[in-house]
Scaffold this active site. Structure first.
Site, PDB file in Angstrom:
ATOM      1  N   GLU A   1       0.808  -1.223   0.000  1.00 23.53           N
ATOM      2  CA  GLU A   1       0.000   0.000   0.000  1.00 23.53           C
ATOM      3  C   GLU A   1       0.842   1.275   0.000  1.00 23.53           C
ATOM      4  OE1 GLU A   1      -2.775  -3.210   1.048  1.00 23.53           O
ATOM      5  OE2 GLU A   1      -0.770  -2.689   1.764  1.00 23.53           O
TER       6      GLU A   1
ATOM      7  N   HIS B   1     -12.124  -5.009   8.420  1.00 30.02           N
ATOM      8  CA  HIS B   1     -12.619  -4.859   7.048  1.00 30.02           C
ATOM      9  C   HIS B   1     -13.964  -4.133   6.999  1.00 30.02           C
ATOM     10  CE1 HIS B   1      -9.535  -7.868   6.237  1.00 30.02           C
ATOM     11  NE2 HIS B   1      -9.696  -7.655   4.949  1.00 30.02           N
TER      12      HIS B   1
END
Length: 665
Positions: free
Chosen positions: A400, A469
């Site tokens: 990321e 999540h």
């Protein structure tokens, strides 16, 4: 290639070039010495990290570079940017915090940049320049202009995850970048032996890239090996890791007591002074010492003039405080209402069509992220785009920070990257690239750095995705000055706002709700655009203002419909853009209703709802007919068990219950 440490025998024909190299090193040395004196005299504020002793690696590395080639630098970056061609006067003014400084006094010693000269920023975050360099190199590769990027870093940065992510991405994408480690053998106060167990040569082999080592105090050696490396990369040779062995004479920062090393060690290191090495080489080439002395006198006068000029300048005026935070936006008119007979499409279609439209319309747009290419994204949103736009829809490693860093660098280099972070929860993995790079670089460079990039991500609680999540982190992002945060609630807005985000000159985090990917709505025309920063009243009402964004707007509309049957008129405002906040639309509605309820999926405490509550008070709404009320999850991580998640997440019914209570007051 793996190249042994290199030394250089000087030929007489090289004398003119060597004298110019000496001039550039002398400029760095004199600049740094004067900066040290000015810092002690409190004429330079903040922190100061000097590169005295490392002049040869800076000059030698930049020697074979063209104007269009790029560099990224470190907190110890004065030598690098001077070697790339930045002038001493504007730099000295920048260090003194003057308006006429390189970055208008917004960056200071650690943040000097001038993308127009290929200088993509010194950086106060250790290792941060490395992923940014991969973005600049990506832009160079997409343009196929043969440009090369040199990413300077110190041996301490090797311990940073950004180093590993950047080098791996460069290897995978075969980028035209040189990772140049100035190994001065100290990571702040710690010797290198206490920081690393593997040499850089082994690390380069592990990533499958070439490695070279050079005496970093010998400018001819550095220039020679870099000339070979740069030319090989221009011909498509791929990234190279170069290690230049050198030494910094001063401490990690000015004022460092340097208890971690002995004076004898420093004295011994100074025997390999890069300027003395160059003088010996000049003598061997038949250049009289008087010529080098004349260069030093010339540079002394240049630095004296730079200091006097900088001293005479004003600091930035207080009224310019807000300058350079964001680039001016092109006005986008509100689109006409969609006809009732419009074709129906889904939010997932809106994402793909918006990306497709902008990729076709603008060759500077490219898409990158984990499995966005051949895999078409984890939800299938980008399926087919990699085939339609070869090379411009790029799969990345699961990295990321590298993904975001590449976006930052590419944006500064004139591209319009659209990168995907698979889940909003993963923003924390790469937060530095948003918090300290994308959001701040335009400001810190006094407007020199452009930052037209989009970070697409998604979230959504309600399907037992668990605490890592399901998070709605918009308040975290909205708190960062310089970021735009967009959260659409329906397919048409998703299409129009994603297109507007890609065209915007500022960094935009575009947040989709995955539970809405199947949501159907009228399909707008291809040219449909929604202005960023503008909320919308999606249901008129007179009794209560109900503000929300993203998927919860649909629950709010459903709750308002329930209340309508009970004689309670609710006006629903869809923020659409969380930052910048459209205060005017909210306050106009509140003037009409005198009651305010805010519903959001993020946890209640310290959220956007709290900001809206404060807004009502700040603007004089002290005498509302009822307390401002938030409907939001409690400050508990998103649960996994369905029974707990239902209790945690607001719904149409909990919103309706709150509205009834507020209406009854």
């Amino acid at each position: 290639m793996t190249v042994a440490p290199q030394t250089t025998g000087v030929q007489p024909t090289h004398a003119e070039q060597l004298l110019e190299m000496y001039r550039r090193m002398s400029r760095i040395r004199r600049f740094e010495q004067r900066a040290s004196d000015l810092y002690k005299a409190t004429e330079i504020p903040g922190f100061l990290h000097l590169s005295i002793g490392q002049e040869a690696s800076a000059v030698g590395a930049c020697w074979p570079l063209r104007d269009t080639d790029g560099i990224t630098s470190t907190h110890r970056g004065h030598g690098h940017v001077l070697a790339k061609g930045l002038d001493t006067a504007s730099m000295m003014a920048e260090l003194m915090g003057k308006e006429a400084g390189t970055c208008h006094g917004r960056g200071g010693s650690m943040h000097i940049a001038d993308p127009g000269l290929g200088i993509y920023g010194a950086n106060g975050i250790v290792g941060a320049g490395l992923p940014i360099a991969t973005g600049v190199a990506t832009a160079a590769k997409l343009r196929d202009a043969g440009d090369v990027v040199v990413a300077f870093f110190g041996d301490g940065a090797v311990a940073q995850g950004m180093f590993h992510e950047a080098v791996n991405l460069a290897a995978v994408w075969d980028l035209p970048v040189v990772f140049l480690c100035e190994n001065n053998h100290y990571s702040e106060f710690s010797p290198a032996a206490e920081q690393h167990r593997a040499p850089l040569s082994a690390r380069a082999a592990g990533y499958g890239i070439d490695y070279a080592q050079v005496d970093g105090n010998d400018v001819l050696a550095v220039a020679g090996i870099m000339s070979d490396v740069v030319e090989r990369i221009r011909q498509g040779g791929g990234p190279v890791l170069v290690e230049a062995e050198t030494y910094r004479w001063h401490g990690h920062y000015e004022g460092d007591p340097q208890r971690y090393r002995s004076p004898e060690e420093v004295t011994e290191a100074k025997e390999r002074d890069p300027l003395l090495v160059a003088r010996r080489q000049l003598a061997a080439a038949g250049v009289d010492a008087s010529q080098a002395d004349a260069v030093d006198e010339e540079i002394d006068k240049e630095i004296d003039a730079a200091v006097e000029w900088a001293r005479s300048l004003p600091e930035p005026a207080p009224e310019t405080l807000h300058d350079y935070v964001c680039a001016p936006r092109t006005a986008v008119p509100q689109p006409a209402p969609l006809p009732a007979e419009a074709e129906v499409f889904r939010s997932m279609d809106a994402v793909r069509l918006a990306l497709e439209h902008e990729l076709a319309a603008d060759p500077s747009v490219f898409v990158a992220g984990i499995d966005v290419g051949a895999g078409g994204n984890v939800f299938g949103l980008t399926r087919g785009l990699a085939q339609a736009f070869p090379g411009r829809v790029r799969d990345t490693p699961i990295s990321e920070s590298a993904i975001l860093g590449a976006a930052v660098g590419a944006a500064m280099a004139g591209m319009r990257p659209v990168v995907e972070i698979m889940y909003m929860d993963f923003i924390g993995v790469c937060l530095d690239m948003l918090l300290n790079q994308a959001a701040k670089l335009r400001f810190m460079t006094g407007g020199r750095a452009s930052m037209p990039l989009v970070v697409r991500t998604q979230f959504g609680a309600g399907r037992s995705s668990g605490s890592q999540h399901s998070q709605s982190l918009e308040a975290l992002l909205a708190h960062i000055p310089g970021l735009t945060v967009v959260m659409p609630s329906n397919p048409a807005d998703t299409y129009g706002m994603l297109r507007a985000a890609i065209q915007d000159p500022n960094p935009v985090v575009f947040v989709e709700n995955r539970l809405q990917y199947g949501l159907k709505g009228p399909r707008p025309p291809a040219g449909h655009l929604i202005p960023l920063g503008r909320a919308k009243v999606v249901r008129e009402g007179t009794d209560i203002t109900l503000v929300s964004w993203s998927r919860m707007v649909q629950d709010c509309l459903a709750a308002a419909e329930l209340l309508s049957a009970e004689g309670i008129s609710v006006e629903v405002v869809d923020l659409r853009t969380v930052a910048p906040l459209d205060r005017e639309t909210v306050l106009t509605s509140l003037t009409k209703t005198n009651r305010l309820v805010i519903a959001h999926e993020a946890v209640r405490d310290f959220g956007v709802g709290a900001e809206l509550s404060a807004l009502a008070v700040d603007e004089g709404f002290w005498h509302l007919d009822a307390p401002v009320t938030r409907v939001a999850p409690p400050p508990v991580p998103a649960p996994y068990a369905p029974s707990l998640e239902r209790a945690w997440l607001p719904s149409r019914d909990t919103i309706a219950e709150t509205l009834r209570r507020i209406a009854a007051i």
